[in-house]
Design a protein around this motif. Structure first.
Motif, PDB file in Angstrom:
ATOM      1  N   CYS A 152     -26.290  48.923  -6.977  1.00 29.45           N
ATOM      2  CA  CYS A 152     -26.728  47.992  -5.930  1.00 29.45           C
ATOM      3  C   CYS A 152     -25.587  47.059  -5.542  1.00 29.45           C
ATOM      4  CB  CYS A 152     -27.928  47.185  -6.406  1.00 29.45           C
ATOM      5  SG  CYS A 152     -29.436  48.147  -6.665  1.00 29.45           S
ATOM      6  N   ALA A 153     -24.911  46.503  -6.539  1.00 26.42           N
ATOM      7  CA  ALA A 153     -23.811  45.581  -6.264  1.00 26.42           C
ATOM      8  C   ALA A 153     -22.691  46.275  -5.494  1.00 26.42           C
ATOM      9  CB  ALA A 153     -23.284  45.004  -7.575  1.00 26.42           C
ATOM     10  N   ALA A 154     -22.387  47.518  -5.866  1.00 31.50           N
ATOM     11  CA  ALA A 154     -21.334  48.270  -5.179  1.00 31.50           C
ATOM     12  C   ALA A 154     -21.688  48.466  -3.709  1.00 31.50           C
ATOM     13  CB  ALA A 154     -21.127  49.614  -5.862  1.00 31.50           C
ATOM     14  N   ALA A 155     -22.928  48.899  -3.449  1.00 28.89           N
ATOM     15  CA  ALA A 155     -23.346  49.110  -2.066  1.00 28.89           C
ATOM     16  C   ALA A 155     -23.336  47.802  -1.284  1.00 28.89           C
ATOM     17  CB  ALA A 155     -24.742  49.731  -2.043  1.00 28.89           C
ATOM     18  N   LEU A 156     -23.796  46.727  -1.892  1.00 30.75           N
ATOM     19  CA  LEU A 156     -23.846  45.445  -1.208  1.00 30.75           C
ATOM     20  C   LEU A 156     -22.448  44.922  -0.898  1.00 30.75           C
ATOM     21  CD1 LEU A 156     -26.727  43.934  -3.337  1.00 30.75           C
ATOM     22  CD2 LEU A 156     -26.823  44.280  -0.847  1.00 30.75           C
TER      23      LEU A 156
END
Length: 328
Positions: free
Chosen positions: A270-274
Motif C-alpha cells: 500500500c505504501a509503495a503504491a501511495l
C-alpha cells in the motif's frame, strides 16, 4: 517338604512409570504472497504470548518459522480489543500480531488476510459478508473477492486511512527522508507513508538496481523514525488499461522492522503504491498491481482510505513440543 513361601512364584517387576506428558501448543501455518505466519487459535485468551515464545515459534531452524506470529483472540479478552468494541461492536475478533523478533506491531496487511482465511478455516466466519477485525491500528474489514486469474478466492481488506506524515511539503518535494541501502552507491531521497504503521519508500532507477540492493542489513533512515520504519524499494513499471480502467504497476522489495527482508508486506505494498501515485501527480491511477518476490497484490486508493487485495492460504497445522522449543 517345601514351604508355601518357598514355592510361590517371584513377584513380577513393577511396570515402568508412564512418561510424563510433554506440554504442546497447537499451531497452524499460513501465508499471503509468501509473507508467512505462525497462527494461534486462542479465542478464549488463555495463552500467555510473550516475546520469548514468539521468537522461538518464528525461528526458521529451531521452531515453526515465520515472519511473525498471529494470535486470533476474542476482542473482549484484550484491552485494545475491548476498547474497539465500544465503537464497533461487530469487531468480535482481534488480530494480536507480533514481529518475528517478539516485538508487538500495530498490524500487518498480509496478516489480516491470512487471519481472515484462518477464521474461515476454523469455522468462525463463513466467508460471506464482511469479517470485522480489530487490530492495534484500528478496525479492518475483510471480504472475499474473486482472484483476477480465477484460481481460488482473494481477500480484500479496507486498510483504513493513510497519510503522508510530512504533509503537503513532503508531497510537493516528493521526499521527506533519506535512506542509505547496502549495495546502492549513494543515499536516496524517500517519502514517508503511514498506513496504520510507518513506511519509508524510495524509488530506484531500474530492476537491476533493485536486484543489487542488499537487504540483509537494515537500511539507515534519516531522520531516524522514533518507532522504526519498514523500508520499501520500488521501481515504477508504468501504467496500462484493463477493462477501461487505468492501472499502475510497481515492483517492490521490503525490509520490515523487527523481521528483515520478507517476501511480501501488505502495508508496504500500500505504501509503495501511495508513494508512486504521489510522485506521478494528480492524473495518477487509483489502482495498482504491486509485484513482490512472493507474488502480486492489488492496491486501490479510495480518497483518504486504501484497500489491499490478494491471496491467503493455510498450509499446515502441527503440535509444537514446548519443552523442546524452550530447550533450543
Amino acid at each position: 517338604m517345601t514351604s508355601p513361601a518357598a514355592s510361590a512364584a517371584p513377584a513380577a517387576p513393577a511396570a515402568p512409570a508412564a512418561p510424563a506428558a510433554r506440554p504442546t501448543l497447537h499451531v497452524w501455518k499460513g501465508h499471503g504472497t509468501q509473507n508467512d505466519f505462525v497462527l494461534l487459535d486462542d479465542r478464549d485468551g488463555a495463552l500467555t504470548l510473550d516475546a520469548a515464545l514468539v521468537r522461538a515459534l518464528a525461528d526458521r531452524r529451531a521452531g515453526v518459522g515465520g515472519d511473525g506470529v498471529i494470535r486470533l483472540v476474542a476482542s473482549e479478552h484484550l484491552p485494545e480489543g475491548a476498547a474497539l468494541l465500544a465503537d464497533e461492536p461487530a469487531a468480535g475478533w482481534f488480530m494480536d500480531y507480533r514481529n518475528a523478533d517478539g516485538s508487538v506491531a500495530e498490524m500487518c496487511g498480509n496478516g489480516v488476510r491470512v487471519l481472515a482465511r484462518f477464521a474461515e478455516h476454523r469455522g468462525l466466519w463463513d466467508g460471506r459478508g464482511e469479517l470485522v477485525v480489530g487490530t492495534r491500528a484500528g478496525v479492518r474489514r475483510v471480504v472475499r473477492v474473486p482472484a483476477p486469474d480465477g484460481a481460488g478466492p482473494w481477500y480484500s481488506v479496507d486498510m483504513g486511512a493513510w497519510s503522508l506524515p510530512g504533509g503537503d511539503r513532503a508531497r510537493e518535494a516528493g521526499q521527506d527522508a533519506e535512506v542509505a541501502v547496502t549495495g546502492l552507491a549513494v543515499a536516496r531521497p524517500a517519502l514517508s507513508v503511514d498506513v496504520g504503521n510507518p513506511h519509508t519508500v524510495l524509488a530506484l532507477a531500474d530492476l537491476d538496481e533493485l536486484a543489487g540492493a542488499d537487504l540483509t542489513h537494515a537500511p539507515d533512515v534519516s531522520p531516524v523514525p522514533p518507532d522504526g520504519t519498514n523500508v520499501e524499494l520500488v521501481v515504477p513499471l508504468g501504467e496500462s488499461a484493463h477493462d477501461g480502467v487505468t492501472e499502475g504497476e510497481v515492483r517492490m522489495r521490503v525490509h520490515e522492522r523487527g523481521v528483515g527482508e520478507t517476501r511480501s508486506c501488505g502495508t508496504g505494498a500500500c505504501a509503495a503504491a501511495l508513494a508512486v501515485r504521489a510522485w506521478a501527480g494528480p492524473t495518477a491511477p487509483d489502482v495498482w498491481s504491486v509485484h513482490v518476490p512472493g507474488g502480486t497484490v492489488r492496491v486501490r486508493v479510495r480518497g483518504e482510505r486504501v484497500e489491499l487485495a490478494g491471496p491467503a492460504v493455510i498450509v499446515a497445522e502441527a503440535d509444537v513440543d514446548l519443552t523442546a522449543l524452550a530447550a533450543v
